[in-house]
Scaffold this motif. Structure first.
Motif, short mmCIF file in Angstrom:
data_model
loop_
_atom_site.label_atom_id
_atom_site.label_comp_id
_atom_site.label_asym_id
_atom_site.label_seq_id
_atom_site.Cartn_x
_atom_site.Cartn_y
_atom_site.Cartn_z
N LYS A 72 24.85 32.00 -2.68
CA LYS A 72 24.36 33.21 -2.39
C LYS A 72 25.40 33.91 -1.71
N GLN A 73 26.10 33.25 -0.51
CA GLN A 73 27.05 34.09 0.11
C GLN A 73 28.28 34.39 -0.73
N LEU A 74 28.80 33.60 -1.71
CA LEU A 74 29.75 33.71 -2.60
C LEU A 74 29.51 35.16 -3.40
N ASN A 75 28.17 34.98 -3.87
CA ASN A 75 27.69 36.24 -5.02
C ASN A 75 27.70 37.44 -4.23
N ARG A 76 27.28 37.43 -2.93
CA ARG A 76 27.10 38.44 -1.95
C ARG A 76 28.54 39.27 -1.72
N ARG A 77 29.39 38.33 -1.92
CA ARG A 77 30.72 39.18 -1.67
C ARG A 77 31.37 39.60 -2.80
N ARG A 78 31.18 38.82 -4.07
CA ARG A 78 31.93 39.27 -5.37
C ARG A 78 31.05 38.42 -6.34
N GLY A 108 28.88 43.18 -5.85
CA GLY A 108 28.90 42.36 -4.65
C GLY A 108 29.55 43.38 -3.58
N GLN A 109 30.03 42.66 -2.25
CA GLN A 109 30.54 43.76 -1.22
C GLN A 109 31.88 44.06 -1.51
N LEU A 110 33.09 43.29 -2.01
CA LEU A 110 34.20 43.43 -2.49
C LEU A 110 34.34 44.71 -3.37
N PRO A 111 33.54 44.38 -4.57
CA PRO A 111 33.81 45.58 -5.46
C PRO A 111 33.23 46.98 -4.82
N ALA A 112 32.11 47.01 -4.03
CA ALA A 112 31.45 48.07 -3.42
C ALA A 112 32.55 48.82 -2.49
N LEU A 113 33.23 47.71 -1.57
CA LEU A 113 34.06 48.32 -0.59
C LEU A 113 35.40 48.89 -1.35
N GLU A 114 35.61 48.39 -2.56
CA GLU A 114 37.23 48.86 -2.95
C GLU A 114 36.81 50.24 -3.66
N ALA A 115 35.65 50.26 -4.26
CA ALA A 115 35.14 51.72 -4.79
C ALA A 115 34.87 52.83 -3.85
N GLU A 116 34.38 52.19 -2.58
CA GLU A 116 34.09 53.13 -1.59
C GLU A 116 35.61 53.47 -0.86
N ILE A 131 37.84 44.83 3.56
CA ILE A 131 38.34 44.07 2.38
C ILE A 131 39.09 42.97 2.59
N GLN A 132 40.06 43.04 3.46
CA GLN A 132 40.98 41.84 3.71
C GLN A 132 40.09 40.81 4.37
N LEU A 133 39.13 41.07 5.37
CA LEU A 133 38.06 39.93 6.05
C LEU A 133 37.34 39.32 4.70
N LEU A 134 36.90 40.27 4.05
CA LEU A 134 35.77 39.50 2.84
C LEU A 134 36.56 38.85 1.98
N GLU A 135 37.85 38.96 1.61
CA GLU A 135 38.65 38.44 0.67
C GLU A 135 38.94 36.88 1.28
N GLY A 136 39.29 36.95 2.45
CA GLY A 136 39.43 35.78 3.25
C GLY A 136 38.20 34.83 3.23
N GLU A 137 37.02 35.43 3.44
CA GLU A 137 35.74 34.66 3.75
C GLU A 137 35.50 33.93 2.11
N TYR A 138 35.82 34.93 1.16
CA TYR A 138 35.46 34.45 -0.32
C TYR A 138 36.25 33.19 -0.63
N ALA A 139 37.45 33.36 -0.19
CA ALA A 139 38.44 32.07 -0.53
C ALA A 139 37.74 30.96 0.19
N ALA A 140 37.39 31.33 1.43
CA ALA A 140 36.98 29.97 2.45
C ALA A 140 35.60 29.41 1.80
N ILE A 141 34.75 30.30 1.33
CA ILE A 141 33.40 29.85 0.85
C ILE A 141 33.75 28.91 -0.43
N GLN A 142 34.67 29.39 -1.25
CA GLN A 142 34.83 29.04 -2.63
C GLN A 142 35.39 27.41 -2.13
#
Length: 740
Positions: free
Chosen positions: A182-188, A193-201, A575-586
């Motif tokens: 759920k946390q991974l899907n929440r980010r991307r 997810g959060q990352l695509p939304a932040l990049e578009a924003e 975006i930088q923080l979430l990308e790090g979290e995404y890699a850590a969750i994977q």
């Protein structure tokens, strides 16, 4: 150490209406036909240990236990469980105090003392006595025919993890994996997810910053004109507020008048109510009923008058009919008596004896006269006989003619008599019918007369309860009319009181409030004039603001440049923080999957080995191996065959035997040894053939040396298998045993 042994269950649960079931240590076989409550007993035992899930709701194809097992007799759900836990004899009771929480009232006491068992509550009862929670118990020791397959459950996973790790039951792979997923899907997740939304924003924010600078310069010029018109608008709005204060003063005055009117109307209604109560004036229903009864009296009078007229007409008809009967040929007689009266006929003519004697003497005289002349005796005799015969023949013919005439006259007389009798019978029957009609009309008239008198007396008796002077119907009707008028006055007064009260309450809602200065001078201009000027000002202001509003709207849509620049920086950081979290969750999910695979690798062989031992015993050595994957998916190996066959490829009976073997293996490995929780089987052997059923029964008897086993079955073969075996308790339930 808690060793749980169930002695007795008493249930008011579903179709069980106060029934009891006594159990013994070891293997208990409860044989009962279908629809006699076997599954209900199993569900009752689970409910006594873990309670009823009151928050469950009915769904398509599913009925919540609180509705499915509601007592058929309409009483509250309740039950009692007598058991031994370790060295203590306990009595557990559950009752229903609120229908929304069936079996919610729990009590656990030491048997025979009434002393509560410390720490044993409605929520903790099952887990303390069995050593596992409800989910683990239902997926291990609670074995139904329709629920033999094993499904994953976080509780069962935690229990398995505890057995093969440190013994702690706080972790579950599926729960942790679901949470990480759920946390991974929440980010991307693809394009969400959060990352695509932040990049578009961020992209949109940078575009808005480019437009902002061009629009700000054009906006400054437009605001000057808007400020001057806004000042004029404020002045007009102040005048409009003065109009509001004046109208509020008028509303408070109207509210005061409405309050006075409501009080007066309420007082009048209360006064009329007291007067009516003191005068004991009946309710409108009673008044209407009595007035209706008076109206019905007129109907009865008309009916009585008509009945009297019909009675008089019937009496006249009776007199006429009786006069016709009395004037007939048979007065005072009945048709039967008249029919027996003799006819007035002359005697029937007979041959005269004297004529015969005269003819004989004449014949003798003729013979005597002829004999001296003829000197011949035969001639004289012949002449005498001839004379006698001729005379006798003439006399006979004459007599026969008279008899024929007499018979003709008699026949005519009888016909005449029959006609007279027929006419008399018609008159007589008409007289009888007239008499019956007269009697019936008299009885009807008397009945209506009695009913009229009785109804009048009943009405007068009831009316005199509140109008003592009403001794006749007209007075009673006048009294009822007066009562109706009083009731109508009261109803109108109460209606007026309600309407004035509603008007008062409406004015309260519309009132600006109780506080205010009522000594306000009227405004210099009317509301209409001020409103018209304000409308013109607003139109002018709207025209002036047209350009400013358009620019302001665009600027507002783009946002403040400082905020946008700050937001852009913040978005890049996020975006930088979430990308790090995404890699850590994977990375964490990969590690968790590896750890779970290791756990399953350690647990599955032990569970498969134990399940294979049981499955081999149940199938008489036909199957020797059992394999389970991480999702508890089963396959079995035939003896002498190195290929594992999926459980779905087995026959229904073999699949049930495989599932039962795994269930029993899970009981051995998962259930705490020190608690020795009982095992409940509900028609779990239904699809077994006789030989495998016998093997299963032998295994269950051996397993019952360690823990109590309850086997509910609809077949008789289990009981027959253990016939004469004193170590096995056998009970036979019938439909009659369930009747209260």
């Amino acid at each position: 150490m808690i060793f749980l042994l169930i002695h007795k269950m008493s249930a008011t649960f579903g179709k069980l209406q106060g029934q009891s079931l006594e159990l013994k240590d070891g293997l208990n076989i409860i044989q009962a036909p279908n629809e006699t409550g076997k599954s209900t007993w199993c569900a009752f035992l689970a409910a006594m240990l873990f309670g009823i899930k009151s928050r469950e709701r009915d769904k398509a194809g599913f009925i919540a236990d609180k509705n499915r097992f509601a007592p058929w007799a309409g009483v509250s759900m309740s039950g009692r469980l007598d058991c031994r836990a370790g060295a203590d004899e306990l009595t557990l009771t559950r009752a229903t105090r609120r229908q929304t929480a069936p079996l919610g009232e729990f009590q656990a006491v030491y048997s025979g003392t009434g002393e509560p068992v410390p720490g044993l509550t409605a929520q903790t009862c099952g887990e303390i006595l069995l050593g596992v929670n409800r989910e683990v118990f239902e997926r291990s020791a609670f074995i139904r025919q329709a629920g033999l397959p094993i499904s994953q459950d976080p509780g069962l996973e935690r229990r398995i993890a505890a057995l093969i790790t440190s013994g702690e039951e706080g972790t579950s792979y599926s729960e942790a994996a679901d949470a990480l997923k759920k946390q991974l899907n929440r980010r991307r997740h693809n394009k969400t997810g959060q990352l695509p939304a932040l990049e578009a924003e961020l992209q949109e924010t940078e575009r808005q910053l480019a437009e902002l600078q061009a629009l700000e310069d054009r906006l400054v010029a437009a605001r000057g004109q808007v400020e001057s018109l806004a000042a004029e608008k404020a002045s007009l709005e102040a005048e409009l507020a003065a109009c509001d204060r004046w109208e509020a003063s008028l509303q408070r005055h109207a509210l005061s008048q409405a309050e006075d009117s409501a009080q007066r109307a309420a007082q009048r209604a209360a006064l009329l109510r007291r007067q009516i109560e003191s005068e004991v004036i009946p309710e409108n229903e009673a008044i209407g009923r009595l007035r209706g009864a008076i109206v019905n009296l007129e109907t009865v009078r008309k009916a009585l008058k008509k009945a009297r007229e019909e009675q008089e007409e019937a009496r006249k008809n009776l007199v006429k009919a009786e006069a016709l009967v009395n004037g007939s040929l048979f007065p005072g007689q009945t048709p039967e008596q008249a029919a027996r009266l003799p006819l007035n006929l002359e005697p029937r003519p007979r041959f005269p004896l004297w004529l015969g004697i005269v003819l004989i003497l004449a014949g003798i005289g003729l013979g005597a006269a002829v004999w001296p002349a003829s000197r011949s005796l035969p001639l004289a005799f012949s002449c005498g006989c001839g004379l006698w015969g001729l005379g006798f023949l003439a006399a006979g013919l004459f007599t026969r003619k008279k008899q024929a005439r007499w018979e003709s006259q008699a026949a005519e007389a009888r016909k005449r008599r029959q006609r007279e009798l027929d006419e008399f019978t018609v008159l007589y029957r008409a007289a009888e019918a007239a008499q019956s009609d007269a009697n019936a009309k008299s009885a009807a008239a008397e009945s209506l007369s009695g009913s009229l008198t009785s109804n009048e007396q009943g009405i007068l008796l009831e009316v005199r309860r509140f109008a003592p002077a009403a001794f006749d119907i007209s007075t009673a009707d006048a009294a009822l009319r007066a009562c109706a008028v009083r009731r109508r006055e009261l109803a109108e007064a109460e209606t007026a009181a309600r309407e004035t009260q509603l008007r008062y309450e409406l004015l309260i809602q519309q009132s600006p409030g109780p506080n205010g200065d009522d000594d306000i001078s009227p405004p210099s201009q009317s509301r209409e004039a001020v409103s018209a000027q304000l409308e013109k000002n607003r139109s002018a202001l709207a025209a002036a603001r047209s350009e400013a509003d358009r620019l302001t709207g665009r600027l507002h849509a783009l946002g403040d440049p400082v905020v946008l620049r700050s937001a852009a920086v913040h978005l890049r950081e996020q975006i930088q923080l979430l990308e790090g979290e995404y890699a850590a969750i994977q990375l964490a999910m990969d590690a968790l999957s590896s750890a779970n695979t290791a756990l399953q690798t350690r647990f599955s062989p032990e569970l498969g080995r134990r399940a294979a031992e049981i499955f081999k015993e149940l199938t008489g050595g036909r199957y020797t191996g059992v394999a389970l994957d991480r999702r508890l998916h089963l396959s079995a190996e035939l003896a002498g065959d190195n290929v594992y066959r999926d459980a779905a490829l087995l026959s229904a009976g073999a699949a049930d035997q495989l599932y039962l073997a795994v269930r029993l293996a899970i009981c051995d490995l998962v259930l705490p040894e020190e608690n020795r929780a009982p095992v409940i089987l509900d028609d779990a052997l239904a699809n077994f053939d006789d030989s495998r059923c016998a093997a299963a029964l032998r295994y269950l008897k051996a397993a019952a040396q360690k823990r109590q086993i309850l086997l509910f079955t609809c077949h008789s073969r289990e009981a027959e298998f253990f016939a004469g075996d004193e170590e096995v308790s056998i009970q036979r339930l019938t439909e009659d045993a369930l009747l209260v």
